[in-house]
Design an enzyme around this catalytic site. Structure first.
Site, PDB file in Angstrom:
ATOM      1  N   LYS A 181       5.823  -1.794   0.816  1.00 40.60           N
ATOM      2  CA  LYS A 181       6.037  -0.393   0.437  1.00 40.60           C
ATOM      3  C   LYS A 181       4.837   0.380   0.963  1.00 40.60           C
ATOM      4  O   LYS A 181       3.785   0.429   0.328  1.00 40.60           O
ATOM      5  CB  LYS A 181       6.119  -0.292  -1.096  1.00 40.60           C
ATOM      6  CG  LYS A 181       6.846   0.915  -1.642  1.00 40.60           C
ATOM      7  CD  LYS A 181       6.309   2.257  -1.232  1.00 40.60           C
ATOM      8  CE  LYS A 181       5.239   2.845  -2.078  1.00 40.60           C
ATOM      9  NZ  LYS A 181       4.841   4.190  -1.550  1.00 40.60           N
ATOM     10  N   GLU A 256      -7.060  -3.687  -4.788  1.00 34.85           N
ATOM     11  CA  GLU A 256      -8.179  -3.125  -4.007  1.00 34.85           C
ATOM     12  C   GLU A 256      -8.205  -1.634  -4.308  1.00 34.85           C
ATOM     13  O   GLU A 256      -7.362  -0.889  -3.816  1.00 34.85           O
ATOM     14  CB  GLU A 256      -7.942  -3.345  -2.506  1.00 34.85           C
ATOM     15  CG  GLU A 256      -7.795  -4.785  -2.094  1.00 34.85           C
ATOM     16  CD  GLU A 256      -9.112  -5.528  -2.028  1.00 34.85           C
ATOM     17  OE1 GLU A 256     -10.166  -4.897  -2.264  1.00 34.85           O
ATOM     18  OE2 GLU A 256      -9.094  -6.729  -1.769  1.00 34.85           O
ATOM     19  N   CYS A 290     -12.239   3.923   0.965  1.00 35.28           N
ATOM     20  CA  CYS A 290     -12.604   3.388  -0.347  1.00 35.28           C
ATOM     21  C   CYS A 290     -14.081   3.020  -0.394  1.00 35.28           C
ATOM     22  O   CYS A 290     -14.719   3.083  -1.430  1.00 35.28           O
ATOM     23  CB  CYS A 290     -11.748   2.182  -0.664  1.00 35.28           C
ATOM     24  SG  CYS A 290     -11.809   0.925   0.620  1.00 35.28           S
ATOM     25  N   GLU A 391     -14.564   9.389  -7.676  1.00 38.40           N
ATOM     26  CA  GLU A 391     -14.254   9.228  -6.258  1.00 38.40           C
ATOM     27  C   GLU A 391     -13.640  10.520  -5.726  1.00 38.40           C
ATOM     28  O   GLU A 391     -12.617  10.981  -6.231  1.00 38.40           O
ATOM     29  CB  GLU A 391     -13.268   8.073  -6.058  1.00 38.40           C
ATOM     30  CG  GLU A 391     -13.006   7.795  -4.592  1.00 38.40           C
ATOM     31  CD  GLU A 391     -11.951   6.716  -4.376  1.00 38.40           C
ATOM     32  OE1 GLU A 391     -10.882   6.794  -5.010  1.00 38.40           O
ATOM     33  OE2 GLU A 391     -12.192   5.809  -3.566  1.00 38.40           O
TER      34      GLU A 391
HETATM   35  P1  NAP Z   1      -2.452   5.762  -4.492  1.00 35.35           P
HETATM   36  O1  NAP Z   1      -2.033   7.125  -4.835  1.00 35.35           O
HETATM   37  O2  NAP Z   1      -2.917   4.862  -5.571  1.00 35.35           O
HETATM   38  O3  NAP Z   1      -1.223   5.092  -3.727  1.00 35.35           O
HETATM   39  C1  NAP Z   1      -1.299   3.797  -3.147  1.00 35.35           C
HETATM   40  C2  NAP Z   1       0.099   3.244  -3.015  1.00 35.35           C
HETATM   41  O4  NAP Z   1       0.644   3.020  -4.327  1.00 35.35           O
HETATM   42  C3  NAP Z   1       1.072   4.206  -2.320  1.00 35.35           C
HETATM   43  O5  NAP Z   1       1.967   3.453  -1.533  1.00 35.35           O
HETATM   44  C4  NAP Z   1       1.750   4.846  -3.503  1.00 35.35           C
HETATM   45  O6  NAP Z   1       3.000   5.433  -3.226  1.00 35.35           O
HETATM   46  C5  NAP Z   1       1.881   3.659  -4.439  1.00 35.35           C
HETATM   47  N1  NAP Z   1       2.139   4.035  -5.826  1.00 35.35           N
HETATM   48  C6  NAP Z   1       1.895   5.214  -6.439  1.00 35.35           C
HETATM   49  N2  NAP Z   1       2.305   5.169  -7.721  1.00 35.35           N
HETATM   50  C7  NAP Z   1       2.835   3.936  -7.927  1.00 35.35           C
HETATM   51  C8  NAP Z   1       3.425   3.283  -9.043  1.00 35.35           C
HETATM   52  N3  NAP Z   1       3.555   3.895 -10.223  1.00 35.35           N
HETATM   53  N4  NAP Z   1       3.849   2.027  -8.914  1.00 35.35           N
HETATM   54  C9  NAP Z   1       3.708   1.380  -7.732  1.00 35.35           C
HETATM   55  N5  NAP Z   1       3.167   1.948  -6.627  1.00 35.35           N
HETATM   56  C10 NAP Z   1       2.721   3.208  -6.723  1.00 35.35           C
HETATM   57  O7  NAP Z   1      -3.590   5.774  -3.397  1.00 35.35           O
HETATM   58  P2  NAP Z   1      -3.630   6.714  -2.126  1.00 35.35           P
HETATM   59  O8  NAP Z   1      -3.812   8.118  -2.601  1.00 35.35           O
HETATM   60  O9  NAP Z   1      -2.477   6.407  -1.232  1.00 35.35           O
HETATM   61  O10 NAP Z   1      -4.940   6.155  -1.398  1.00 35.35           O
HETATM   62  C11 NAP Z   1      -6.218   6.521  -1.769  1.00 35.35           C
HETATM   63  C12 NAP Z   1      -6.830   5.529  -2.738  1.00 35.35           C
HETATM   64  O11 NAP Z   1      -6.795   4.221  -2.201  1.00 35.35           O
HETATM   65  C13 NAP Z   1      -8.280   5.804  -3.001  1.00 35.35           C
HETATM   66  O12 NAP Z   1      -8.545   5.733  -4.371  1.00 35.35           O
HETATM   67  C14 NAP Z   1      -9.007   4.695  -2.268  1.00 35.35           C
HETATM   68  O13 NAP Z   1     -10.265   4.391  -2.781  1.00 35.35           O
HETATM   69  C15 NAP Z   1      -8.055   3.581  -2.384  1.00 35.35           C
HETATM   70  N6  NAP Z   1      -8.293   2.597  -1.324  1.00 35.35           N
HETATM   71  C16 NAP Z   1      -8.866   1.391  -1.656  1.00 35.35           C
HETATM   72  C17 NAP Z   1      -9.138   0.458  -0.671  1.00 35.35           C
HETATM   73  C18 NAP Z   1      -9.764  -0.880  -1.019  1.00 35.35           C
HETATM   74  O14 NAP Z   1      -9.634  -1.799  -0.226  1.00 35.35           O
HETATM   75  N7  NAP Z   1     -10.439  -1.030  -2.144  1.00 35.35           N
HETATM   76  C19 NAP Z   1      -8.820   0.728   0.651  1.00 35.35           C
HETATM   77  C20 NAP Z   1      -8.247   1.954   0.959  1.00 35.35           C
HETATM   78  C21 NAP Z   1      -7.978   2.876  -0.055  1.00 35.35           C
HETATM   79  P3  NAP Z   1       3.100   6.991  -2.814  1.00 35.35           P
HETATM   80  O15 NAP Z   1       3.093   6.981  -1.360  1.00 35.35           O
HETATM   81  O16 NAP Z   1       4.370   7.489  -3.385  1.00 35.35           O
HETATM   82  O17 NAP Z   1       1.919   7.691  -3.410  1.00 35.35           O
END
Ligand code: NAP
Ligand code: MG
Length: 497
Positions: A181, A256, A290, A391
């Protein structure tokens, strides 16, 4: 293929139950952050689509053309996927640029890393060994690994091809089937990876890609009884919600999540290198990373000099069109995300911060339609302020002076996150002492944001659980099974004979 700023809109399909087709939900469009033009149109997947994909994946994974493959045969497919990525590297890099607006040099590096990931897990797949454990009786004891089954991968928008490869490659190496996904707004890389995997001979149903909303597609994947593991990269708030759902079915996950990583500049640091490291650590990927080094702790003795050099270097950063090879910082992902970064900058000012550089959008017609924001540096903020605790996921750095090492370490660790940290110093004992005391998953010494697929990556505290990368991460997608083989006919204690 020629790439322009605003190519014609592409119609994308999902890969569900071994077939490329329009998913059953509503049509939506994705946009190029540089100018907001529409780059793709596709249908969102529904809960029914997820159910169909997972059921098909479960039957596909049990067929002899997947379950019957030996590790070296799965490995051959992974090598071909790596080669397929390399053969289309430039197109993939351009498509990812259009999907999330990262500068072309960065997306090229991400594509190369994805190919390297498949190559690495191909090699790891055929060289991982099960173990015969030392026998402690008249039996041979073995510890074997078998695939978990169908697994889910949920990825964010900031580095799609790399985060997807890091999940798909070890899962396939383990012999699982994978349902991906991708982020709703950046579906293209997962779709292209699935095409390459098909061409590489991956059997139908072993990899599915369902674009759509996390609250629908992601949620259904998590709850589906046949999904045996979910690898998630994304925000801490969504990660926490995922952890709770996973706990209800005792499903393993890797999470992550976010970060607020400190970079420490010691008084003896090579200041030129440290400036370049801090600059790259926070402003590459426009801070949408991140591991962004968003808090720089600079020793008071070199604070003024470091600040002067950092401001000067920041002012030379080339913000602009992601298509240009000269560009160092592209736009942010969306206008609404830029708004959230701007809200944080306003908060920083309210919390007493002083802006040293940036703090606004770049001006000029080339920036008008896109979601651009200038690299921004604050000083005068308290490490306890929300600007320093939360963040921002954008190009915003807080400079913080330090004097005593114990206070420095306490401040670095006084944060909910624990993803990464950087140390700039010439003294190995200082580096060792500080590095050991930091509560983070990664410590970079005299470097920052360097990565190797062979080294495990993950966070502590609210930055997540579990690790990706490293050859043993294949085992994260496998059950460990123990065998005891009796080696003689010696009766057991309750034997009647
Ligand atoms: P996000 O909003 O948490 O979304 C990540 C993924 O989860 C997307 O595919 C999202 O779908 C999905 N998602 C959202 N709500 C969900 C739910 N209730 N159940 C299951 N899946 C769900 O993160 P983002 O805004 O895309 O990315 C930014 C974040 O990622 C930042 O906080 C960053 O720090 C973190 N990040 C961490 C790492 C690491 O390796 N630690 C690496 C890169 C990024 P949608 O597309 O519909 O939102
Ligand atoms: Mg989000």
């Amino acid at each position: 293929m020629t790439f322009t700023h605003t190519p014609p809109t592409v119609a994308l399909q999902s890969l569900i139950a071994g077939q490329w087709r329009d998913a059953s939900g509503e049509a939506y469009t994705t946009h190029y952050p540089h100018d907001n033009s529409t780059v793709s149109v596709l249908n969102a997947a529904t809960r029914d689509d997820v159910d169909e994909a997972v059921a098909f994946a479960q039957s596909a994974r049990l067929k002899p053309n997947w379950a019957g493959l030996k590790a070296h045969e799965r490995s051959a497919i992974l090598y071909r996927i790596a080669a397929g990525i390399r053969s289309q590297a430039e197109e993939l890099a351009q498509w990812q640029r259009l999907d999330n607006g990262k500068p072309i040099n960065e997306t090229r590096a991400l594509v190369a890393s994805a190919a390297g990931t498949f190559q690495y897990f191909a090699a790891a797949c055929e060289t991982l060994e099960d173990t015969i454990t030392p026998a402690r009786g008249d039996f041979i004891t073995m510890s074997l690994h078998e695939p978990l089954g169908v697994v889910g991968a949920i990825t964010p928008w900031n580095s799609p091809i790399a985060s997807e490869a890091q999940k798909i490659a070890p899962a396939l190496a383990a012999g699982c089937a994978v349902v991906v996904k991708p982020a709703e707004i950046t579906p293209r890389m997962a779709i292209e990876l699935a095409k390459i995997a098909q061409q590489a001979g991956l059997p139908d149903g072993i990899l599915s890609v369902l674009a759509g909303k996390g609250s629908v597609v992601g949620d259904q994947l998590l709850r589906h009884p046949l999904i045996k593991r979910v690898a998630f990269t994304g925000s801490t708030s969504v990660g926490l919600a995922i952890g709770k759902i996973a706990a209800e079915k005792l499903m393993p996950t890797s999470l992550e999540l976010g970060g607020k990583s400190p970079t420490i500049i010691c008084a003896d640091a090579d200041l030129d290198h440290a400036v370049a490291g801090v600059l790259f650590g926070i402003f590459s990927s426009s801070g949408e990373s991140c591991i962004a080094g968003s808090r720089a702790f600079v020793h008071r003795r070199v604070y003024d000099e470091f600040k002067k050099r950092l401001i000067a270097a920041t002012q030379t950063l080339r913000v602009g069109n992601p298509m240009s090879e000269r560009t160092q910082m592209g736009p942010l992902i969306t206008h609404s995300h830029r708004q959230s970064v701007e809200d944080y900058v306003a908060l920083g000012l309210k919390e007493g911060g002083k802006i040293l550089v940036g703090g606004q959008r770049p001006s000029g017609p080339e920036f008008d339609a896109g979601s651009y924001y200038l690299p921004t540096i604050f000083e005068n903020l308290d490490n306890q302020s929300r600007t320093c605790r939360e963040e921002i996921f954008g190009p915003v750095l807080a400079l913080l002076p330090w004097t005593h090492e114990d206070e420095l370490i306490a401040q670095c660790n006084d944060n909910d996150y624990g993803l990464a940290a950087g140390i700039w110093s010439q003294d190995y004992k200082t580096i060792w002492r500080i590095g050991k005391a930091l509560q983070t998953g990664t410590v970079w010494v005299n470097t920052y944001k360097t990565f190797s697929i062979s080294t495990p990556f993950g966070g502590v505290k609210m930055s997540g659980t579990g690790r990706e990368k490293g050859r043993m991460s294949i085992h994260e997608y496998m059950n460990q099974k123990s065998y005891y083989w009796g080696t003689n006919d010696q009766p057991l204690p309750w034997s009647q004979s």
